[in-house]
Design an enzyme around this catalytic site. Sequence first.
Site, PDB file in Angstrom:
ATOM      1  CE1 TYR A 133      -3.804  -2.211   5.073  1.00 26.67           C
ATOM      2  CE2 TYR A 133      -3.166   0.026   4.493  1.00 26.67           C
ATOM      3  CZ  TYR A 133      -3.519  -1.249   4.115  1.00 26.67           C
ATOM      4  OH  TYR A 133      -3.582  -1.564   2.781  1.00 26.67           O
ATOM      5  CB  SER A 189      -0.841  -0.014   1.281  1.00 21.33           C
ATOM      6  OG  SER A 189      -1.421   1.244   1.513  1.00 21.33           O
ATOM      7  CE  LYS A 192      -1.528  -4.699   3.450  1.00 18.99           C
ATOM      8  NZ  LYS A 192      -1.842  -5.946   2.762  1.00 18.99           N
TER       9      LYS A 192
HETATM   10  N1  UFG Z   1     -13.159  10.872   2.584  1.00 22.10           N
HETATM   11  C1  UFG Z   1     -14.203  11.740   2.850  1.00 22.10           C
HETATM   12  N2  UFG Z   1     -15.405  11.178   3.144  1.00 22.10           N
HETATM   13  C2  UFG Z   1     -15.610   9.827   3.165  1.00 22.10           C
HETATM   14  C3  UFG Z   1     -14.530   8.967   2.883  1.00 22.10           C
HETATM   15  C4  UFG Z   1     -13.296   9.536   2.597  1.00 22.10           C
HETATM   16  O1  UFG Z   1     -14.046  12.956   2.844  1.00 22.10           O
HETATM   17  O2  UFG Z   1     -16.735   9.394   3.451  1.00 22.10           O
HETATM   18  C5  UFG Z   1     -11.836  11.468   2.248  1.00 22.10           C
HETATM   19  C6  UFG Z   1     -10.742  10.967   3.171  1.00 22.10           C
HETATM   20  O3  UFG Z   1     -10.692  11.741   4.335  1.00 22.10           O
HETATM   21  C7  UFG Z   1      -9.510  11.102   2.268  1.00 22.10           C
HETATM   22  C8  UFG Z   1     -10.051  10.841   0.853  1.00 22.10           C
HETATM   23  O4  UFG Z   1     -11.475  11.053   0.955  1.00 22.10           O
HETATM   24  O5  UFG Z   1      -9.011  12.389   2.337  1.00 22.10           O
HETATM   25  C9  UFG Z   1      -9.820   9.412   0.386  1.00 22.10           C
HETATM   26  O6  UFG Z   1     -10.261   8.528   1.411  1.00 22.10           O
HETATM   27  P1  UFG Z   1     -10.375   6.958   1.232  1.00 22.10           P
HETATM   28  O7  UFG Z   1     -10.861   6.400   2.523  1.00 22.10           O
HETATM   29  O8  UFG Z   1     -11.155   6.627   0.004  1.00 22.10           O
HETATM   30  O9  UFG Z   1      -8.890   6.498   0.950  1.00 22.10           O
HETATM   31  P2  UFG Z   1      -7.568   6.760   1.812  1.00 22.10           P
HETATM   32  O10 UFG Z   1      -6.680   7.638   0.967  1.00 22.10           O
HETATM   33  O11 UFG Z   1      -7.847   7.200   3.176  1.00 22.10           O
HETATM   34  O12 UFG Z   1      -7.034   5.273   1.954  1.00 22.10           O
HETATM   35  C10 UFG Z   1      -6.370   4.634   0.910  1.00 22.10           C
HETATM   36  C11 UFG Z   1      -6.512   3.131   1.051  1.00 22.10           C
HETATM   37  C12 UFG Z   1      -5.795   2.643   2.279  1.00 22.10           C
HETATM   38  C13 UFG Z   1      -4.393   3.170   2.313  1.00 22.10           C
HETATM   39  C14 UFG Z   1      -4.407   4.676   2.214  1.00 22.10           C
HETATM   40  C15 UFG Z   1      -3.064   5.297   2.302  1.00 22.10           C
HETATM   41  O13 UFG Z   1      -7.865   2.760   1.125  1.00 22.10           O
HETATM   42  O14 UFG Z   1      -5.759   1.243   2.261  1.00 22.10           O
HETATM   43  O15 UFG Z   1      -5.035   5.021   0.990  1.00 22.10           O
HETATM   44  O16 UFG Z   1      -2.287   4.916   1.293  1.00 22.10           O
HETATM   45  F1  UFG Z   1      -3.804   2.848   3.468  1.00 22.10           F
END
Ligand code: UFG
Length: 323
Positions: free
Chosen positions: A140, A116, A144
Amino acid sequence: MKILVTGGAGYIGSHTVKELLKKKHEVTIFDNFSSGKKELVLKGELFTGDLMDKKAVEKVFSQKKFDAVCHFASLIAVGESYQDPGKYYSHNLISSLNLLESMRQHGVKRFVFSSSAAVYGIPREIPITESHPLDPFNPYGKSKAFVERILEDYERAYGFRFVSLRYFNAAGADPDGRLGELHDPETHLIPNILLFLLGKKNSFYVFGTDFPTDDGTAVRDYIHVKDLARAHVLALKKLEDDTESAFINLGTNRGLSVLEIIRKVEEITGRKVRYIKKPVRKGDVPVLRASRDKAERFLGWKPAFSDIKTIIQTAWDWHSKHP
Ligand code: UFG
Protein backbone atom coordinates in the site's frame (compact mmCIF):
# COMPACT_ATOMS: atom_id res chain seq x y z
CA MET A 1 -12.79 26.34 -9.23
CA LYS A 2 -14.35 23.39 -11.03
CA ILE A 3 -13.01 20.35 -9.24
CA LEU A 4 -13.18 16.65 -10.00
CA VAL A 5 -13.12 14.60 -6.79
CA THR A 6 -12.37 10.90 -7.24
CA GLY A 7 -13.51 8.85 -4.27
CA GLY A 8 -15.84 11.70 -3.26
CA ALA A 9 -18.23 9.19 -1.68
CA GLY A 10 -15.56 7.89 0.68
CA TYR A 11 -14.62 8.89 4.20
CA ILE A 12 -12.08 11.66 3.60
CA GLY A 13 -13.40 12.46 0.11
CA SER A 14 -16.93 13.20 1.32
CA HIS A 15 -15.72 15.46 4.12
CA THR A 16 -13.60 17.34 1.60
CA VAL A 17 -16.52 17.72 -0.80
CA LYS A 18 -18.44 19.35 2.04
CA GLU A 19 -15.65 21.88 2.67
CA LEU A 20 -15.28 22.59 -1.07
CA LEU A 21 -19.01 23.23 -1.46
CA LYS A 22 -18.87 25.56 1.53
CA LYS A 23 -16.22 27.58 -0.33
CA LYS A 24 -18.49 27.68 -3.43
CA HIS A 25 -16.33 25.44 -5.59
CA GLU A 26 -18.14 23.47 -8.28
CA VAL A 27 -17.70 19.78 -7.46
CA THR A 28 -18.00 16.69 -9.64
CA ILE A 29 -17.69 13.34 -7.88
CA PHE A 30 -16.34 10.21 -9.55
CA ASP A 31 -16.74 7.05 -7.50
CA ASN A 32 -17.25 3.34 -8.20
CA PHE A 33 -18.92 2.74 -4.81
CA SER A 34 -16.68 -0.23 -4.10
CA SER A 35 -16.14 1.31 -0.68
CA GLY A 36 -17.78 4.73 -1.09
CA LYS A 37 -21.37 5.09 0.10
CA LYS A 38 -24.38 6.80 -1.48
CA GLU A 39 -25.24 8.21 1.96
CA LEU A 40 -21.99 10.18 1.91
CA VAL A 41 -22.68 11.96 -1.38
CA LEU A 42 -23.79 15.49 -0.68
CA LYS A 43 -24.35 17.81 -3.64
CA GLY A 44 -22.46 18.05 -6.89
CA GLU A 45 -22.71 16.06 -10.09
CA LEU A 46 -22.01 12.36 -9.67
CA PHE A 47 -20.36 10.04 -12.19
CA THR A 48 -20.53 6.40 -11.16
CA GLY A 49 -17.58 4.65 -12.73
CA ASP A 50 -14.26 2.97 -12.22
CA LEU A 51 -10.93 4.71 -12.65
CA MET A 52 -9.51 1.44 -13.99
CA ASP A 53 -11.82 1.92 -16.97
CA LYS A 54 -9.95 4.40 -19.16
CA LYS A 55 -13.02 5.07 -21.30
CA ALA A 56 -15.13 5.96 -18.27
CA VAL A 57 -12.49 8.42 -17.12
CA GLU A 58 -12.16 9.89 -20.60
CA LYS A 59 -15.94 10.35 -20.76
CA VAL A 60 -15.94 12.59 -17.67
CA PHE A 61 -13.18 14.79 -19.06
CA SER A 62 -14.80 15.05 -22.48
CA GLN A 63 -18.12 16.07 -20.92
CA LYS A 64 -16.88 18.56 -18.33
CA LYS A 65 -14.12 21.12 -17.90
CA PHE A 66 -12.05 21.05 -14.72
CA ASP A 67 -9.53 23.39 -13.12
CA ALA A 68 -8.17 20.77 -10.73
CA VAL A 69 -8.49 17.17 -9.57
CA CYS A 70 -8.51 15.82 -6.00
CA HIS A 71 -7.64 12.14 -6.15
CA PHE A 72 -8.89 10.20 -3.10
CA ALA A 73 -10.02 6.96 -4.75
CA SER A 74 -7.66 4.20 -3.69
CA LEU A 75 -7.41 0.84 -2.02
CA ILE A 76 -6.30 1.57 1.54
CA ALA A 77 -6.09 -1.60 3.64
CA VAL A 78 -2.46 -2.20 4.59
CA GLY A 79 -3.08 -5.82 5.69
CA GLU A 80 -4.85 -6.71 2.45
CA SER A 81 -2.04 -5.12 0.45
CA TYR A 82 0.37 -7.76 1.82
CA GLN A 83 -1.96 -10.59 0.84
CA ASP A 84 -2.76 -9.23 -2.61
CA PRO A 85 -0.02 -6.85 -3.78
CA GLY A 86 -0.99 -7.29 -7.44
CA LYS A 87 -4.42 -5.88 -6.71
CA TYR A 88 -2.93 -2.90 -4.88
CA TYR A 89 -0.31 -2.06 -7.48
CA SER A 90 -2.65 -2.46 -10.43
CA HIS A 91 -5.47 -0.53 -8.83
CA ASN A 92 -3.58 2.30 -7.19
CA LEU A 93 -1.15 2.82 -10.05
CA ILE A 94 -3.32 2.24 -13.13
CA SER A 95 -6.24 4.26 -11.79
CA SER A 96 -3.90 7.18 -11.06
CA LEU A 97 -2.30 6.91 -14.50
CA ASN A 98 -5.66 6.80 -16.29
CA LEU A 99 -6.61 9.95 -14.46
CA LEU A 100 -3.33 11.75 -15.11
CA GLU A 101 -3.41 10.82 -18.80
CA SER A 102 -6.94 12.16 -19.25
CA MET A 103 -5.91 15.30 -17.39
CA ARG A 104 -2.95 15.71 -19.73
CA GLN A 105 -5.07 15.24 -22.84
CA HIS A 106 -7.56 17.83 -21.63
CA GLY A 107 -5.03 20.37 -20.32
CA VAL A 108 -5.94 19.98 -16.63
CA LYS A 109 -2.73 20.37 -14.65
CA ARG A 110 -3.54 20.87 -10.98
CA PHE A 111 -3.62 17.77 -8.81
CA VAL A 112 -4.11 17.12 -5.10
CA PHE A 113 -3.07 13.60 -4.16
CA SER A 114 -4.08 11.54 -1.10
CA SER A 115 -0.77 10.14 0.03
CA SER A 116 0.08 8.57 3.37
CA ALA A 117 2.54 8.44 6.23
CA ALA A 118 3.06 4.88 4.99
CA VAL A 119 5.52 6.26 2.37
CA TYR A 120 8.12 6.77 5.13
CA GLY A 121 8.29 3.16 6.30
CA ILE A 122 9.92 2.67 9.70
CA PRO A 123 10.60 6.19 11.01
CA ARG A 124 14.27 7.01 11.61
CA GLU A 125 13.38 10.28 13.33
CA ILE A 126 10.35 11.50 15.24
CA PRO A 127 8.63 13.81 14.45
CA ILE A 128 8.72 12.84 10.80
CA THR A 129 9.48 15.72 8.43
CA GLU A 130 8.83 15.67 4.70
CA SER A 131 12.56 15.30 4.02
CA HIS A 132 12.61 11.98 5.90
CA PRO A 133 13.77 9.26 3.45
CA LEU A 134 11.00 7.34 1.72
CA ASP A 135 11.29 3.64 2.48
CA PRO A 136 7.79 2.14 2.44
CA PHE A 137 7.63 -1.55 3.29
CA ASN A 138 4.03 -2.52 2.62
CA PRO A 139 2.60 -2.64 -0.92
CA TYR A 140 0.00 0.00 0.00
CA GLY A 141 2.69 2.49 1.07
CA LYS A 142 4.83 1.59 -1.93
CA SER A 143 1.94 2.23 -4.31
CA LYS A 144 1.52 5.72 -2.80
CA ALA A 145 5.26 6.42 -3.08
CA PHE A 146 5.24 5.31 -6.75
CA VAL A 147 2.43 7.72 -7.58
CA GLU A 148 4.42 10.50 -5.92
CA ARG A 149 7.37 9.71 -8.22
CA ILE A 150 5.05 9.68 -11.24
CA LEU A 151 3.76 13.11 -10.24
CA GLU A 152 7.30 14.50 -10.19
CA ASP A 153 7.80 13.26 -13.76
CA TYR A 154 4.49 14.73 -14.90
CA GLU A 155 5.54 18.02 -13.41
CA ARG A 156 8.92 17.98 -15.20
CA ALA A 157 7.62 16.79 -18.56
CA TYR A 158 4.13 18.29 -18.81
CA GLY A 159 4.11 21.22 -16.41
CA PHE A 160 1.72 19.66 -13.89
CA ARG A 161 1.49 21.21 -10.41
CA PHE A 162 0.60 18.98 -7.50
CA VAL A 163 0.26 18.91 -3.74
CA SER A 164 0.72 15.45 -2.27
CA LEU A 165 -0.83 15.28 1.19
CA ARG A 166 0.66 12.59 3.42
CA TYR A 167 -2.07 11.74 5.89
CA PHE A 168 -1.25 10.41 9.31
CA ASN A 169 -4.15 8.75 11.21
CA ALA A 170 -7.46 10.12 9.93
CA ALA A 171 -10.21 9.88 12.54
CA GLY A 172 -13.41 11.52 13.80
CA ALA A 173 -16.57 12.55 11.96
CA ASP A 174 -18.33 15.63 10.64
CA PRO A 175 -19.23 17.78 13.69
CA ASP A 176 -22.64 18.46 12.03
CA GLY A 177 -23.34 14.72 12.15
CA ARG A 178 -24.01 14.40 8.42
CA LEU A 179 -20.87 12.41 7.46
CA GLY A 180 -18.73 9.78 9.13
CA GLU A 181 -16.48 6.77 8.76
CA LEU A 182 -17.99 3.73 7.06
CA HIS A 183 -15.35 1.17 6.18
CA ASP A 184 -16.21 -2.46 5.56
CA PRO A 185 -14.39 -4.29 6.98
CA GLU A 186 -13.35 -1.69 9.55
CA THR A 187 -9.70 -2.04 10.59
CA HIS A 188 -8.98 1.31 12.27
CA LEU A 189 -8.54 1.72 15.98
CA ILE A 190 -11.10 4.33 17.03
CA PRO A 191 -14.08 3.02 15.02
CA ASN A 192 -13.24 -0.53 16.11
CA ILE A 193 -13.46 0.42 19.78
CA LEU A 194 -16.73 2.31 19.22
CA LEU A 195 -18.31 -0.45 17.13
CA PHE A 196 -17.40 -2.92 19.88
CA LEU A 197 -19.02 -0.71 22.53
CA LEU A 198 -22.15 -0.48 20.37
CA GLY A 199 -22.33 -4.26 20.09
CA LYS A 200 -21.58 -4.23 16.35
CA LYS A 201 -18.30 -6.09 16.81
CA ASN A 202 -18.00 -9.11 19.06
CA SER A 203 -14.53 -8.36 20.36
CA PHE A 204 -11.91 -5.69 20.39
CA TYR A 205 -8.22 -6.54 20.17
CA VAL A 206 -5.16 -4.52 21.14
CA PHE A 207 -2.45 -5.48 18.66
CA GLY A 208 0.96 -5.29 20.32
CA THR A 209 1.54 -4.56 24.02
CA ASP A 210 5.31 -4.83 24.01
CA PHE A 211 6.37 -1.93 21.79
CA PRO A 212 9.25 0.28 23.01
CA THR A 213 6.77 3.02 24.06
CA ASP A 214 5.78 4.30 27.52
CA ASP A 215 2.90 1.85 27.98
CA GLY A 216 3.96 -0.79 25.43
CA THR A 217 1.23 0.02 22.88
CA ALA A 218 1.66 1.75 19.52
CA VAL A 219 1.63 5.54 19.33
CA ARG A 220 -0.11 7.33 16.44
CA ASP A 221 -0.81 10.89 15.34
CA TYR A 222 -4.61 11.15 15.06
CA ILE A 223 -5.96 13.96 12.90
CA HIS A 224 -9.60 14.95 12.56
CA VAL A 225 -11.04 14.28 9.12
CA LYS A 226 -12.40 17.86 8.97
CA ASP A 227 -8.87 19.18 9.45
CA LEU A 228 -7.73 16.94 6.58
CA ALA A 229 -10.58 18.27 4.44
CA ARG A 230 -9.67 21.89 5.25
CA ALA A 231 -6.10 21.22 4.15
CA HIS A 232 -7.34 20.11 0.70
CA VAL A 233 -9.16 23.40 0.24
CA LEU A 234 -5.96 25.26 1.12
CA ALA A 235 -3.90 23.07 -1.22
CA LEU A 236 -6.27 23.88 -4.10
CA LYS A 237 -5.98 27.57 -3.31
CA LYS A 238 -2.18 27.30 -3.52
CA LEU A 239 -2.46 25.52 -6.87
CA GLU A 240 -4.86 28.17 -8.13
CA ASP A 241 -2.19 30.75 -7.26
CA ASP A 242 0.35 28.75 -9.32
CA THR A 243 2.44 27.58 -6.42
CA GLU A 244 5.33 25.17 -6.77
CA SER A 245 4.48 21.50 -6.14
CA ALA A 246 4.91 20.09 -2.64
CA PHE A 247 4.73 17.06 -0.39
CA ILE A 248 3.03 17.90 2.89
CA ASN A 249 2.47 15.92 6.08
CA LEU A 250 -0.96 16.20 7.61
CA GLY A 251 -0.68 15.36 11.27
CA THR A 252 -0.70 17.19 14.58
CA ASN A 253 2.75 16.40 16.03
CA ARG A 254 0.99 14.80 19.01
CA GLY A 255 1.23 11.07 19.62
CA LEU A 256 -1.29 8.97 21.57
CA SER A 257 -0.93 5.31 22.46
CA VAL A 258 -3.63 2.69 21.95
CA LEU A 259 -4.19 2.54 25.73
CA GLU A 260 -4.47 6.34 25.93
CA ILE A 261 -7.14 6.22 23.22
CA ILE A 262 -9.00 3.49 25.09
CA ARG A 263 -8.97 5.56 28.29
CA LYS A 264 -10.25 8.64 26.41
CA VAL A 265 -13.06 6.59 24.83
CA GLU A 266 -14.04 5.30 28.30
CA GLU A 267 -14.10 8.87 29.64
CA ILE A 268 -16.23 10.20 26.78
CA THR A 269 -18.69 7.32 26.46
CA GLY A 270 -18.84 6.41 30.15
CA ARG A 271 -18.41 2.76 29.17
CA LYS A 272 -15.70 0.27 30.03
CA VAL A 273 -13.66 -1.05 27.07
CA ARG A 274 -12.76 -4.70 27.56
CA TYR A 275 -10.00 -5.77 25.26
CA ILE A 276 -8.05 -8.86 24.32
CA LYS A 277 -4.28 -8.61 23.87
CA LYS A 278 -2.99 -9.86 20.52
CA PRO A 279 0.45 -10.00 18.87
CA VAL A 280 1.64 -7.06 16.78
CA ARG A 281 -0.20 -6.68 13.48
CA LYS A 282 2.07 -7.23 10.47
CA GLY A 283 3.89 -4.03 9.52
CA ASP A 284 2.77 -1.91 12.50
CA VAL A 285 5.54 0.41 13.69
CA PRO A 286 5.88 1.59 17.32
CA VAL A 287 5.51 5.34 16.75
CA LEU A 288 4.24 7.59 13.96
CA ARG A 289 4.14 11.31 14.61
CA ALA A 290 4.22 14.12 12.03
CA SER A 291 6.06 17.37 11.97
CA ARG A 292 3.41 19.88 10.89
CA ASP A 293 5.74 22.84 10.30
CA LYS A 294 5.62 22.57 6.53
CA ALA A 295 1.82 22.34 6.46
CA GLU A 296 1.69 25.55 8.46
CA ARG A 297 4.35 27.29 6.38
CA PHE A 298 3.17 26.20 2.94
CA LEU A 299 -0.59 25.94 3.35
CA GLY A 300 -1.18 28.20 6.35
CA TRP A 301 -2.85 25.16 7.93
CA LYS A 302 -3.23 24.38 11.61
CA PRO A 303 -5.34 21.63 13.10
CA ALA A 304 -8.53 23.06 14.63
CA PHE A 305 -10.64 19.96 15.36
CA SER A 306 -7.95 17.41 16.18
CA ASP A 307 -7.95 17.49 19.97
CA ILE A 308 -8.65 13.91 20.94
CA LYS A 309 -11.90 14.76 22.72
CA THR A 310 -13.43 16.25 19.54
CA ILE A 311 -12.16 13.33 17.46
CA ILE A 312 -13.71 10.70 19.72
CA GLN A 313 -16.90 12.63 20.53
CA THR A 314 -17.73 13.29 16.85
CA ALA A 315 -16.94 9.67 15.93
CA TRP A 316 -19.08 8.40 18.83
CA ASP A 317 -22.00 10.66 17.84
CA TRP A 318 -21.80 9.40 14.27
CA HIS A 319 -21.54 5.71 15.09
CA SER A 320 -24.28 5.90 17.74
CA LYS A 321 -26.72 7.60 15.36
CA HIS A 322 -25.96 5.67 12.16
CA PRO A 323 -26.58 2.00 12.83
N1 UFG B 1 -5.19 -1.26 16.55
C1 UFG B 1 -5.59 -2.09 17.58
N2 UFG B 1 -6.81 -2.67 17.45
C2 UFG B 1 -7.63 -2.45 16.38
C3 UFG B 1 -7.20 -1.59 15.36
C4 UFG B 1 -5.95 -1.00 15.47
O1 UFG B 1 -4.87 -2.31 18.55
O2 UFG B 1 -8.73 -3.02 16.34
C5 UFG B 1 -3.85 -0.60 16.68
C6 UFG B 1 -2.97 -0.90 15.49
O3 UFG B 1 -2.29 -2.11 15.67
C7 UFG B 1 -2.06 0.34 15.47
C8 UFG B 1 -2.97 1.47 16.00
O4 UFG B 1 -4.04 0.79 16.68
O5 UFG B 1 -1.00 0.16 16.34
C9 UFG B 1 -3.57 2.31 14.89
O6 UFG B 1 -4.14 1.44 13.92
P1 UFG B 1 -5.04 1.93 12.71
O7 UFG B 1 -5.43 0.72 11.93
O8 UFG B 1 -6.13 2.81 13.20
O9 UFG B 1 -4.07 2.84 11.86
P2 UFG B 1 -2.63 2.51 11.25
O10 UFG B 1 -1.65 3.39 11.97
O11 UFG B 1 -2.35 1.07 11.21
O12 UFG B 1 -2.87 2.93 9.74
C10 UFG B 1 -2.85 4.27 9.35
C11 UFG B 1 -3.67 4.44 8.08
C12 UFG B 1 -3.02 3.73 6.93
C13 UFG B 1 -1.58 4.10 6.83
C14 UFG B 1 -0.88 3.82 8.14
C15 UFG B 1 0.58 4.10 8.12
O13 UFG B 1 -4.98 3.96 8.26
O14 UFG B 1 -3.68 4.09 5.75
O15 UFG B 1 -1.52 4.60 9.14
O16 UFG B 1 0.82 5.39 7.88
F1 UFG B 1 -0.97 3.36 5.89
